[in-house]
Design a protein around this motif. Structure first.
Motif, mmCIF file in Angstrom:
data_model
loop_
_atom_site.group_PDB
_atom_site.id
_atom_site.type_symbol
_atom_site.label_atom_id
_atom_site.label_comp_id
_atom_site.label_asym_id
_atom_site.label_seq_id
_atom_site.Cartn_x
_atom_site.Cartn_y
_atom_site.Cartn_z
ATOM 1 N N ALA A 1 41.382 55.088 46.713
ATOM 2 C CA ALA A 1 40.804 53.881 46.835
ATOM 3 C C ALA A 1 39.258 53.762 46.941
ATOM 4 O O ALA A 1 38.940 54.397 48.000
ATOM 5 N N VAL A 2 38.679 53.343 45.920
ATOM 6 C CA VAL A 2 37.244 53.138 45.859
ATOM 7 C C VAL A 2 36.666 51.865 46.410
ATOM 8 O O VAL A 2 37.091 50.842 45.734
ATOM 9 N N ARG A 3 36.053 51.846 47.303
ATOM 10 C CA ARG A 3 35.061 50.658 47.728
ATOM 11 C C ARG A 3 34.109 49.941 46.481
ATOM 12 O O ARG A 3 33.141 50.983 46.064
ATOM 13 N N THR A 4 34.277 48.902 46.127
ATOM 14 C CA THR A 4 33.740 48.298 45.122
ATOM 15 C C THR A 4 32.272 47.497 45.620
ATOM 16 O O THR A 4 31.414 47.172 45.003
ATOM 17 N N ASP B 1 36.185 46.359 50.314
ATOM 18 C CA ASP B 1 35.176 46.580 51.397
ATOM 19 C C ASP B 1 35.631 47.483 52.418
ATOM 20 O O ASP B 1 36.992 48.136 52.488
ATOM 21 N N GLU B 2 35.188 47.968 53.438
ATOM 22 C CA GLU B 2 35.493 49.000 54.477
ATOM 23 C C GLU B 2 36.512 48.264 55.259
ATOM 24 O O GLU B 2 37.456 49.106 55.585
ATOM 25 N N ASP B 3 36.652 47.122 55.517
ATOM 26 C CA ASP B 3 37.733 46.516 56.249
ATOM 27 C C ASP B 3 39.002 46.791 55.665
ATOM 28 O O ASP B 3 39.909 47.217 56.288
ATOM 29 N N GLU B 4 39.078 46.415 54.270
ATOM 30 C CA GLU B 4 40.319 46.881 53.526
ATOM 31 C C GLU B 4 40.739 48.215 53.630
ATOM 32 O O GLU B 4 41.721 48.625 53.798
ATOM 33 N N LEU B 5 39.553 49.042 53.597
ATOM 34 C CA LEU B 5 39.719 50.496 53.339
ATOM 35 C C LEU B 5 40.469 51.135 54.642
ATOM 36 O O LEU B 5 41.669 51.883 54.669
ATOM 37 N N LEU B 6 39.970 50.455 55.850
ATOM 38 C CA LEU B 6 40.519 50.782 57.145
ATOM 39 C C LEU B 6 41.971 50.369 57.375
ATOM 40 O O LEU B 6 42.825 50.929 57.755
ATOM 41 N N LEU B 7 42.257 49.264 57.017
ATOM 42 C CA LEU B 7 43.463 48.679 56.884
ATOM 43 C C LEU B 7 44.442 49.513 56.094
ATOM 44 O O LEU B 7 45.564 49.893 56.631
ATOM 45 N N LEU B 8 44.194 50.061 54.905
ATOM 46 C CA LEU B 8 44.830 50.809 54.134
ATOM 47 C C LEU B 8 45.228 52.070 54.826
ATOM 48 O O LEU B 8 46.415 52.833 54.678
ATOM 49 N N GLN B 9 44.093 52.838 55.417
ATOM 50 C CA GLN B 9 44.046 54.018 56.190
ATOM 51 C C GLN B 9 45.200 53.721 57.358
ATOM 52 O O GLN B 9 45.823 54.891 57.512
ATOM 53 N N ALA B 10 44.916 52.758 58.079
ATOM 54 C CA ALA B 10 46.056 52.656 59.260
ATOM 55 C C ALA B 10 47.617 52.356 58.894
ATOM 56 O O ALA B 10 48.233 52.710 59.147
ATOM 57 N N GLN B 11 47.450 51.640 57.537
ATOM 58 C CA GLN B 11 48.957 51.654 56.972
ATOM 59 C C GLN B 11 49.554 53.085 56.663
ATOM 60 O O GLN B 11 50.851 53.197 56.755
ATOM 61 N N GLY C 1 27.042 57.838 56.430
ATOM 62 C CA GLY C 1 28.013 57.380 57.247
ATOM 63 C C GLY C 1 28.723 56.302 56.585
ATOM 64 O O GLY C 1 30.044 56.060 57.064
ATOM 65 N N SER C 2 28.594 55.780 55.265
ATOM 66 C CA SER C 2 29.459 54.765 54.702
ATOM 67 C C SER C 2 30.625 55.272 54.061
ATOM 68 O O SER C 2 30.667 56.552 53.712
ATOM 69 N N THR C 3 31.703 54.856 54.562
ATOM 70 C CA THR C 3 33.019 55.430 54.005
ATOM 71 C C THR C 3 32.992 54.849 52.380
ATOM 72 O O THR C 3 33.102 53.486 52.307
ATOM 73 N N THR C 4 33.516 55.818 51.631
ATOM 74 C CA THR C 4 33.438 55.434 50.303
ATOM 75 C C THR C 4 34.554 55.383 49.653
ATOM 76 O O THR C 4 34.773 54.528 48.729
ATOM 77 N N VAL C 5 35.552 56.375 49.912
ATOM 78 C CA VAL C 5 36.877 56.460 49.063
ATOM 79 C C VAL C 5 37.844 56.844 50.197
ATOM 80 O O VAL C 5 37.617 57.788 51.217
ATOM 81 N N LEU C 6 39.209 56.470 49.856
ATOM 82 C CA LEU C 6 40.096 56.819 50.805
ATOM 83 C C LEU C 6 41.360 57.478 49.897
ATOM 84 O O LEU C 6 41.672 56.797 48.831
ATOM 85 N N GLY C 7 41.673 58.678 50.077
ATOM 86 C CA GLY C 7 42.750 59.258 49.191
ATOM 87 C C GLY C 7 44.113 59.057 50.192
ATOM 88 O O GLY C 7 44.090 59.598 51.270
ATOM 89 N N ILE C 8 45.121 58.678 49.461
ATOM 90 C CA ILE C 8 46.183 58.530 50.197
ATOM 91 C C ILE C 8 47.308 59.554 49.413
ATOM 92 O O ILE C 8 47.615 59.138 48.073
#
Length: 158
Positions: free
Chosen positions: A50-53, A102-112, A134-141
């Motif tokens: 998941a890539v932050r746009t 955005d970062e909020d959506e990325l953090l929600l995905l990470q929590a899920q 420190g910017s969170t850029t990508v989440l790998g799931i």
């Protein structure tokens, strides 16, 4: 359409390069979520990046950050759930890249993902080029496809 094809080629090449280098760049940090050690599956496994746009990253920056996230997930599975990693390998290291607003959506995905005990690794940029430190850029799931898709099914493909 040509731009999308370029993104796909660059991201695929970067993921391959990241896999073969077998170590994450020291310029970025990784944060981990979830205990994947007990996660088992008889189904196909996959990795979704998941890539932050909202950060306005260039194609090359996106590719590099996706490579870091891929390696982070691979290394986590290697140490905590090699059975799942072998299953992912047998199914061809299936992966896809999706958009995250955005970062909020990325953090929600990470929590899920964490709530499902999936391998969820986020990448924070070191701030040496385009992005603030420190910017969170990508989440790998990573994990069983059916569970990963529960978390990412609403996101559009990159």
């Amino acid at each position: 359409m040509a731009l999308v094809a370029t993104y796909i080629v660059v991201i695929t090449a970067s993921l391959s390069l990241g896999y073969f280098t077998a170590s994450a760049d020291d310029s970025d940090s990784e944060s981990e979520a979830g205990d994947v050690s007990a996660l088992t599956t008889l189904d196909d496994c996959k990795l979704v990046l998941a890539v932050r746009t909202d950060l306005g990253m260039s194609t090359g920056k996106i590719a590099a950050q996706c490579s870091h996230a891929t390696l982070a997930c691979y290394k986590t599975l290697l140490s905590k759930n090699p059975t799942l990693l072998r299953r992912w390998a047998r199914t061809g290291y299936l992966k896809s890249v999706v958009r995250c607003s955005d970062e909020d959506e990325l953090l929600l995905l990470q929590a899920q993902a964490q709530s499902l005990n999936l391998c969820a690794r986020s990448i924070q940029d070191a701030g040496r080029t385009q992005i603030a430190a420190g910017s969170t850029t990508v989440l790998g799931i990573a994990g069983p496809s059916i569970l990963v898709e529960q978390v990412t099914e609403e996101l559009s493909a990159f």
